[in-house]
Each structure stands twice: as C-alpha cells, then as structure tokens.
Design an enzyme around this catalytic site. Structure first.
Site, short mmCIF file in Angstrom:
data_model
loop_
_atom_site.label_atom_id
_atom_site.label_comp_id
_atom_site.label_asym_id
_atom_site.label_seq_id
_atom_site.Cartn_x
_atom_site.Cartn_y
_atom_site.Cartn_z
N LYS A 124 38.29 38.22 11.74
CA LYS A 124 38.22 38.82 10.40
C LYS A 124 36.79 39.21 10.03
CE LYS A 124 42.55 37.77 9.89
NZ LYS A 124 43.59 38.78 9.91
N HIS A 150 43.79 45.84 8.94
CA HIS A 150 44.55 44.59 9.17
C HIS A 150 45.98 44.97 9.57
CE1 HIS A 150 45.97 40.47 7.35
NE2 HIS A 150 45.78 40.38 8.64
N CYS A 162 52.82 37.66 6.70
CA CYS A 162 53.88 38.51 6.15
C CYS A 162 54.60 39.30 7.24
CB CYS A 162 53.33 39.44 5.08
SG CYS A 162 52.87 38.54 3.59
N ASP A 187 47.36 42.08 14.78
CA ASP A 187 46.59 41.71 13.58
C ASP A 187 45.55 42.74 13.14
OD1 ASP A 187 46.34 39.56 11.59
OD2 ASP A 187 44.34 39.23 12.39
N ARG A 207 49.05 27.15 14.01
CA ARG A 207 48.95 28.42 14.76
C ARG A 207 48.96 28.18 16.26
NH1 ARG A 207 47.70 33.50 11.74
NH2 ARG A 207 47.84 32.81 9.59
P1 GTP Z 1 48.78 36.53 10.05
O1 GTP Z 1 48.59 36.08 11.46
O2 GTP Z 1 48.43 35.48 9.06
O3 GTP Z 1 48.07 37.81 9.76
O4 GTP Z 1 50.38 36.71 9.82
P2 GTP Z 1 51.45 37.81 10.29
O5 GTP Z 1 51.42 38.97 9.36
O6 GTP Z 1 51.28 38.11 11.73
O7 GTP Z 1 52.84 37.07 10.03
P3 GTP Z 1 53.92 36.46 11.07
O8 GTP Z 1 54.59 37.53 11.89
O9 GTP Z 1 53.27 35.36 11.81
O10 GTP Z 1 55.01 35.87 10.07
C1 GTP Z 1 54.71 34.89 9.11
C2 GTP Z 1 55.96 34.17 8.68
O11 GTP Z 1 56.92 35.10 8.17
C3 GTP Z 1 56.63 33.44 9.82
O12 GTP Z 1 57.07 32.19 9.37
C4 GTP Z 1 57.81 34.31 10.17
O13 GTP Z 1 58.90 33.58 10.70
C5 GTP Z 1 58.16 34.97 8.83
N1 GTP Z 1 58.74 36.33 9.05
C6 GTP Z 1 58.24 37.30 9.85
N2 GTP Z 1 59.04 38.40 9.86
C7 GTP Z 1 60.07 38.12 9.03
C8 GTP Z 1 61.24 38.85 8.63
O14 GTP Z 1 61.49 40.00 9.03
N3 GTP Z 1 62.07 38.22 7.73
C9 GTP Z 1 61.82 36.96 7.26
N4 GTP Z 1 62.69 36.44 6.41
N5 GTP Z 1 60.73 36.25 7.64
C10 GTP Z 1 59.87 36.81 8.50
C1 SPV Z 2 45.16 35.91 8.59
O1 SPV Z 2 45.01 35.04 7.73
O2 SPV Z 2 45.40 37.11 8.30
C2 SPV Z 2 45.10 35.56 10.02
C3 SPV Z 2 44.71 34.18 10.37
O3 SPV Z 2 45.32 36.41 10.87
S1 SPV Z 2 42.99 33.93 10.28
O4 SPV Z 2 42.41 34.27 11.60
O5 SPV Z 2 42.76 32.51 9.99
O6 SPV Z 2 42.41 34.77 9.29
MN MN Z 3 46.00 38.41 9.90
#
Ligand code: GTP
Ligand code: SPV
Ligand code: MN
Length: 565
Positions: free
Chosen positions: A179, A199, A223, A248, A339
């Site tokens: 980040k 992002h 999300c 990401d 994570r």
């Molecule tokens: P960062 O690494 O923090 O940037 O997160 P990210 O945007 O990559 O989110 P990630 O795909 O890891 O999902 C975060 C949470 O949302 C997890 O617990 C997933 O299971 C849930 N999730 C992801 N996609 C969906 C979806 O389509 N529907 C629902 N209900 N939950 C989802």
């Molecule tokens: C986020 O928070 O959007 C992540 C995890 O991808 S961290 O690297 O801790 O920021």
């Molecule tokens: Mn992220």
C-alpha cells in the site's frame, strides 16, 4: 531466514506432509490490521494531502519518527530488501528498498515482491539514480520498535519518494512495497508522469470461443477482490473461465493504441482467510496448499490451519492468539483480518500473461462496494467522465481490514480513500485527464454483491455466480448485450443476465436491480456533503454529473428494471 524465524518462534512450522513449506505467524494482539488514523501523507503543503488524508509536515514527521526509530533496532538484525514492483523487464516496473528489523516482513516481502537480484540488476541497468527519477528507488524504513500503538506511525513523503513506518509489523503497515509504495507513493508518481496506480484486481474472462476480455476492479479492503480474481465458473457456465492476473493493485498506462494497459506490480497474494473455502473460492484454497505464510489463523491439532467459514471446525486448537480454543467457546478461532501470504505462481488460474512486461489491455473497470441497500447488483456508466463520477461517489461498509468500527457506510472513492497519496480532488482530475488521452477507454461499471434482505441475508449468491454479471459486462464491452437506460446508468433487464441453474425468485432479481429513489436521493445528499470538502480542487465535471443524477432522479419515476421485451 526461515530456519531463524522458526528458532526465534516468530514462525511455527506447519505439518510438512499436509502443508509443505507452510508457516504460521501470530502478530501482536494490538497489531492486526492497517491503522488509517496513524497513516500520514507528509507533503510539503497540507493542501496537497487533501481533506481525506492525515497530514504531517515532513520536518515534523522525520523528527517525531526519527526519535522513535532511534535505537529501536539495537541488538536486532537489520534486513535490507531490494525489490522490484512489476514484471522483470517491464518499463513500468519500479525499484524499492526496505530496511526492516522484522524477519516476518523480510520473509513476506520475498513472496509479495520480486525481491533480491532482479531489483539489484534493475538498479545497475538504470544507474542508481536519485529519487524522483525513473531510475531512482523508493526508500522504505521500517521498524517494529516495541509495537506500541502509541508510538506507531506510517508516514509517506511523496516528494522524497520515502516511506517511514514504525511500531507495527502487520500487513499494509509493514510490507512497504504494497500500500505504501505501490499505491500511496505510486499514485503520486502516476499523477506526475501520466499513469495510474489503483486498488484493483485484474482478470481475463475467457468465453467458450477463446475470446479473453480483461477487467480491472476496485473494491475496498475485504470487499471481494481476491475472490473475484480467482473466480471458478459454476457448472451451468461451462466453457467460461477466469484468468487471474492480480488481486489487489494495478498500475495502468495509456498504450500507443489508445487503450488502457495494466500490470500487477505485486508477485504474491496477501489474502483474507476467513470466508475462504472450497465452496466460495476453491482456487484460493488450492493456492495456499503449500509455501504459504498464514497470519493469525487457528492452529488445528494436526498442525494444519483453520479459519471461520473454511469447513466444519476442528474439535479444538490454538486460536490466533495461541490460546486453547474449542468451537463455541465464544471466541473466534482466527482473527477476522487473518491472512495468507502466497506466491502468485501457486495459483492454478494464473494467466500466462500475468507478468507480460507491457501488461494487458483493459476493456472494463468495475467499481464496487459492500452496500446492504441502495446500490443495485450492477449498472454501467454513460461514458468515461460519468464513470469517474460513479467511482468518485462510491461508498462501502467498513471491514476488519483496518482498525476501527466495522460495518459503517463511508464514502470510499475508487476504493482509494486510505491509499491515495495526494489530494483526492486532484486525483479525480487525473482520472478525467487520463480519459482525455484514451481513444478507446474501458467501459466503467458499478457492482454490488452484498445487497441484503430485511433479515440481513445476502440476496445474491455471489462468488462463482458473479461470473453471470461478468458475462453481461463482457457482452456490453463487445456491443452484444441489452440494457435499459435509467437515471443512474444502464441496467440489465431481467432477460439480460443468464440466471440458468440459479434458484432465485423473480422478486429477488427485481430487488437486486431495483433503484430505490428515496434512498438514492438521500445518498446523493451525502455525496454532495462529501464532495464539498474538496472545495476548489473538485473538478466541475464531477459536480455536473452529480447534479445530472439528482435532476434525472427527481424528475423521473423509475422504480425497477424493465421486463424482458
Ligand atoms: P483486501 O485483501 O483487504 O483488499 O480484500 P479483498 O477485496 O481482496 O476481499 P476478499 O476477496 O478477500 O473478500 C473479503 C471477504 O468477503 C471474504 O470473507 C469473502 O469470503 C467475502 N466475499 C468475497 N466475495 C463475495 C461475494 O461475492 N459474496 C459474498 N457474500 N461475500 C464475498
Ligand atoms: C487491504 O487492506 O486493502 C489489504 C490488506 O489488501 S493490507 O496489506 O494490510 O493493506
Ligand atoms: Mn487491498
């Protein structure tokens, strides 16, 4: 280094038969997520950080942090990590050097970036130029110090291409290539040099005839980016597949062909563990079977890992703090922001083009958030400038990825609220300017997988079934799918999304695509208040698009999707 980490207890070796090459790390209980309150943009002028960033004068930051750094590494080993962000041989890649006293950070950077020789070679080729030139490198200084939250600061000096981070050993606070560099410093560089650091996830959607359409998507932390990036098509969608390029961050440049080309500057995934399962994200499960560092998950009895949502819980284990745990004892086994850190190369759906030096051409940009109400499943913006407004007006419920309250709706433009390294008003202007240079700009969409019913249940099945929405988006990009024009953009009609094999009532679909005029108008008032904070720095085009939406919504009685003709 791994052996050392096992000796010091910083890492626990997992079962070499079941989880070869896998390690478990427990962070300090007060150090489990990004800390936005303690993150600062230290530009010379306060206005250049803008109203959405914390600001500290560079001299004050160097002084305050310098005093915490002073002596903080005494008796510790200091690791020097040269690393490349972006593919080897790409003109868009950049070098960083991180100094750190954390072995966990050193081992994680080795996964998340192209660390070591390739970065040194790159510096030798470019000549180790001064910061501020393409040949320079971003200077990162990191110390855990004593992990005291009161002496924790993440400071960025965009004008010096420097990052000082002290007092945390976790994730985005400490892995400075991610980040801090690839978003906050890089967004500043991108504005100066005419490119974008976002992002975003990056995927290729392949149709049964072999056509691949590249899509980038900005969703806030936790999300759904990693999940969409590794999507596995449901059975009824045979012939379609999703190729993973990034989960990401993307860096995007205007190509000679007038299209937007994207690379993933990272080399690994730092993904959210809870909720990841063979049902929701089988490709992530396959990815983390080996060579993975798990942080703050539950340690199961046979020295494997477990987290909430993965499977039936083990009979007992050691929770993320290392305390004895049994299902139903009232505590979470894994921390909600636990994570996995894993090389991209482990991902079975990794695109053959994921490290192409020039990247891939992006046909669609998605914006999306976690919105229980208001935002429909999907809509398409009218044009680039309207798409920039759609991104700028994004909102989402907060998650465990950052310290603080969870589930509060906040405005999070382009999912960059915590990551934009300069004034966000200027950032919107930069987006608009990029559009003027693109002769074939991507189409811009907004998605929301998280709409709920009155009992708080998700209306849309999500995960693999998100492919159905991606297919409509791909078809819109290629001029093949229908839509209806509404006050907020183009929406699919009931017949435009393939719902074959889904058990969804027509009422549910209707609700997913419904525009609640009252709720929208209320949201527009909140947008207005938010945009007002940027004063003179807010581009007129954003305000005009906002006013246009207000006018269309107040004048037009649109209540739901049209039925198929
Ligand atoms: P960062 O690494 O923090 O940037 O997160 P990210 O945007 O990559 O989110 P990630 O795909 O890891 O999902 C975060 C949470 O949302 C997890 O617990 C997933 O299971 C849930 N999730 C992801 N996609 C969906 C979806 O389509 N529907 C629902 N209900 N939950 C989802
Ligand atoms: C986020 O928070 O959007 C992540 C995890 O991808 S961290 O690297 O801790 O920021
Ligand atoms: Mn992220």
């Amino acid at each position: 280094m791994t052996r050392q980490a096992l000796n010091t207890g910083e890492m626990i070796e997992l079962n070499p038969d079941l989880s070869p090459g896998c390690l478990l790390h427990r962070s300090d209980v007060n150090d489990v997520a990004r800390v936005e309150d303690l993150t600062f943009i230290c530009s010379g002028k306060r206005e250049d950080a803008g109203p959405t960033n914390n600001w500290m004068a560079p001299s004050e930051a160097y002084d305050r942090l310098g005093r915490i750094f002073d002596g903080s590494m005494k008796g510790r080993t200091m690791y020097v990590i040269p690393y490349l962000m972006g593919p080897e041989g790409s003109p868009f890649s950049r070098v960083g050097v991180e100094l750190t006293d954390s072995l966990y950070v050193a081992l994680s950077m080795r996964i998340m970036t192209r660390a070591g020789r390739v970065a040194m070679d790159r510096l030798a080729v470019d000549g180790s130029g001064a910061p501020g030139t393409a040949a320079g490198f971003v200077r990162g200084l990191h110390s855990k110090a004593d992990l005291d939250p009161r002496k924790r600061f993440i400071c960025h000096f965009p004008e010096d291409q420097a990052i000082w981070s002290v007092g945390s050993g976790y994730g985005g606070n400490a892995l400075l290539g991610k980040k801090c560099f690839a978003l906050r410093i890089a967004s500043h560089l991108g504005r100066l040099e005419g490119w974008m650091a976002e992002h975003m996830l990056l995927i290729g959607v392949e149709a049964p005839d072999g056509e691949v359409t590249y899509i980038a998507g900005a969703f806030p932390s936790a999300c759904g980016k990693t999940n969409l990036a590794m999507l596995e098509a449901p059975l009824s969608q045979r012939g379609y597949r999703v190729w993973t390029l990034g989960d990401d961050i993307v860096w995007m440049h205007v190509g000679e062909d007038g299209r937007l080309w994207a690379i993933n500057p990272e080399a690994g995934f730092f993904g959210v563990a809870p909720g990841t399962s063979y049902r929701t994200n089988p490709n992530a499960m396959r990815t983390v079977q080996r060579d993975t560092i798990f942080t703050n998950v539950l340690e199961a009895p046979n020295r494997t890992v477990w987290w909430e949502g993965m499977s039936d819980p083990p009979g007992h284990g050691a929770d993320w703090r290392g305390r004895p745990w049994t299902p139903g004892n009232g505590d979470k086994g894994a921390h909600p922001n636990s994570r996995f850190t894993v090389p991209a190369a482990n991902c079975p759906t990794l695109s053959p083009h994921w490290d192409a030096p020039m990247g891939v051409p992006v046909s669609a940009i998605l914006f999306g958030g976690r919105r229980a109400k208001v935002a429909p499943l999907v809509y398409e913006s009218f044009d680039w400038a309207h798409g920039v407004y759609v991104g700028a007006s994004m909102a989402s419920e907060t998650t465990a990825a950052a310290a603080g309250q969870v589930g509060v709706v906040r405005r999070d433009p382009m999912a960059m609220l915590p990551f934009c390294g300069y004034n966000m008003g200027d950032y919107f202007a930069h987006w608009l300017e990029m559009g003027r240079r693109l002769t074939r700009p991507p189409k811009v969409f907004h998605v929301n997988w998280f709409r709920t019913d009155d009992r708080g249940q998700f209306l849309w099945p999500g995960f693999g079934d998100n492919l159905r929405v991606l297919r409509w988006i791909v078809d819109r990009c290629h001029g093949r799918a229908g839509a209806v024009e509404t006050a907020i953009g183009f929406l699919p009609t009931l017949g435009d999304i393939d719902l074959d094999g889904l058990d969804l009532s027509e009422a549910t679909i209707g609700e997913l695509l419904r525009i609640d005029r009252g709720a929208w108008l209320e949201d527009l008032r909140d947008q207005t208040a938010f945009f007002t904070r940027f004063g003179e720095r807010l581009p007129r085009a954003i305000l005009e698009r906002l006013q246009g939406t207000v006018a269309r919504l107040s004048g037009q009685a649109y209540h739901g999707p049209a039925s198929p003709a």
